[in-house]
Design an enzyme around this catalytic site. Structure first.
Site, PDB file in Angstrom:
ATOM      1  N   GLY A 164      27.014  83.558  67.517  1.00 45.23           N
ATOM      2  CA  GLY A 164      26.026  82.613  68.012  1.00 45.23           C
ATOM      3  C   GLY A 164      26.679  81.422  68.691  1.00 45.23           C
ATOM      4  O   GLY A 164      27.521  81.568  69.568  1.00 45.23           O
ATOM      5  N   ASP A 165      26.298  80.223  68.244  1.00 48.42           N
ATOM      6  CA  ASP A 165      26.869  78.994  68.808  1.00 48.42           C
ATOM      7  C   ASP A 165      27.805  78.317  67.817  1.00 48.42           C
ATOM      8  O   ASP A 165      27.963  77.098  67.835  1.00 48.42           O
ATOM      9  CB  ASP A 165      25.745  78.026  69.215  1.00 48.42           C
ATOM     10  N   GLU A 166      28.436  79.107  66.943  1.00 44.06           N
ATOM     11  CA  GLU A 166      29.335  78.568  65.934  1.00 44.06           C
ATOM     12  C   GLU A 166      30.786  78.881  66.269  1.00 44.06           C
ATOM     13  O   GLU A 166      31.146  80.031  66.542  1.00 44.06           O
ATOM     14  CB  GLU A 166      28.990  79.118  64.552  1.00 44.06           C
TER      15      GLU A 166
END
Length: 357
Positions: free
Chosen positions: A262-264
């Protein structure tokens, strides 16, 4: 009178027999000629079939990138089938195959290994099976796989090696690509979770030996879903790639940044000194990340500022093991996210934080 008629009858019979024999001889000669013609025709057809089979065999070798070779071990003589010339970057007949030429073509870093494999085959009779690189005259590097075995004479003496060689360059490239996909994020090119854990484990082991610290920083992008929903996934991918590029700028050669989904993102900073203030160390690290990620990202005609939330855990201060360290950094990141935009949290503490407007 009877005697005359008897001789006449015998003469007629002899003449008739001679005529029959002549006719039979002519018939036999004709049949023999027909048989010879048939045999010649069959032989010609067989030759045609053999030539055709040989041509098909050569073509199959060429397209399958497989060639046959044999080497007289007591001489420099080396035989290559037509397909092998191309594997070494030559046109058919352009060079005279020899063992010296072969050694020259093999990549310098692989020559010792290939030679050792050949000697082992000659000494033990074991199958020879080696993968090695060759350098073409134009500098191109290709991968080949060579298999073979020894041939002995009636006195059980080794006289030659024979085998096949195959171009495996594309196979190597595919295997390398699959290996890369298994360890790196295809969008950003950053290490994935698997590599992250491997490198974190190595960093912790090194820290134990050198009595240093390892900082683990979880980075989460704020408002990323809204960008995806408004501008589409292509814009979201641009944000992720930009973030990855910027995070790599703040790293030293010993550090690691990974995308775990994801956005991690996760950053590993190792070799940090013991004894310094934990809060000051975390503040310095997080400020660098905030500053590097603060410029806007161009999305279409818009310039969007992407906020972040950071969670920091430090070895050995917060946890003695990798799993526990990851868990603490993850919890700290979610605590920072609940506290607002561009916040960081250190370990299980809530008093250390920073905000960048």
């Amino acid at each position: 009178m009877n005697f005359v008629w008897t001789h006449a009858a015998l003469g007629t019979m002899v003449i008739a027999l001679i005529i029959v024999l002549i006719c039979r001889e002519r018939l036999l000669r004709k049949q023999l000629a027909e048989h010879r013609a048939l045999i010649a025709s069959l032989s010609e057809r067989q030759t045609i079939y053999q030539d055709s089979d040989a041509e098909r065999f050569k073509r199959s070798q060429y397209f399958a990138r497989i060639g046959t070779w044999d080497w007289d071990v007591d001489t420099d003589r080396l035989y290559w089938s037509d397909a092998i010339y191309g594997m070494f970057g030559f046109k058919i007949g352009e060079v005279t195959p020899s063992y010296a030429l072969f050694c020259t073509c093999v990549h310098p870093d692989d020559r010792v290994k290939v030679r050792a494999g050949e000697l082992r085959c000659l000494e033990t009779g074991e199958n020879h099976d080696e993968e090695y690189r060759v350098i073409w005259p134009d500098g191109t590097i290709r991968w080949l796989r060579e298999t073979g075995n020894v041939v002995k004479n009636d006195h059980d003496e080794t006289i030659k090696m024979m085998g096949v060689v195959r171009d495996i360059t594309e196979e190597k490239a595919s295997a390398s690509y699959l290996q890369h996909l298994a360890h790196f994020d295809p969008l950003t090119g950053l290490p994935n979770r698997l590599v992250l854990e491997e490198r974190l484990s190595e960093a912790l082991e090194q820290a134990r030996i050198t009595a240093t610290r390892v900082a683990l920083v979880f980075v989460d992008l704020n408002g990323f879903k809204a960008i995806n929903d408004r501008y589409g996934h292509a814009a979201g991918d641009r944000v992720l790639v930009t973030t990855a590029t910027r995070l790599k700028k703040i790293l030293r050669s010993t550090d690691t940044v990974a995308r775990i989904g994801g956005d991690e993102f996760v950053v590993i900073l190792q070799g940090l000194p013991q004894g310094s203030s934990l809060q000051d160390e975390a503040r310095s690290i997080c400020q660098k990340i905030f500053v590097e990620l603060s410029p806007p990202v161009a999305i279409g005609n818009d310039q969007r500022h992407i906020g972040t939330s950071l969670g920091v855990a430090v070895f050995p201060d917060h946890a003695p093991s990798m799993d526990r360290l990851i868990h603490i950094a993850d919890l700290a990141m979610y605590e920072a996210k609940r506290s607002g935009n561009n916040q960081y949290r250190l370990g299980e503490q809530t008093l250390s934080h920073s905000r960048v407007e």
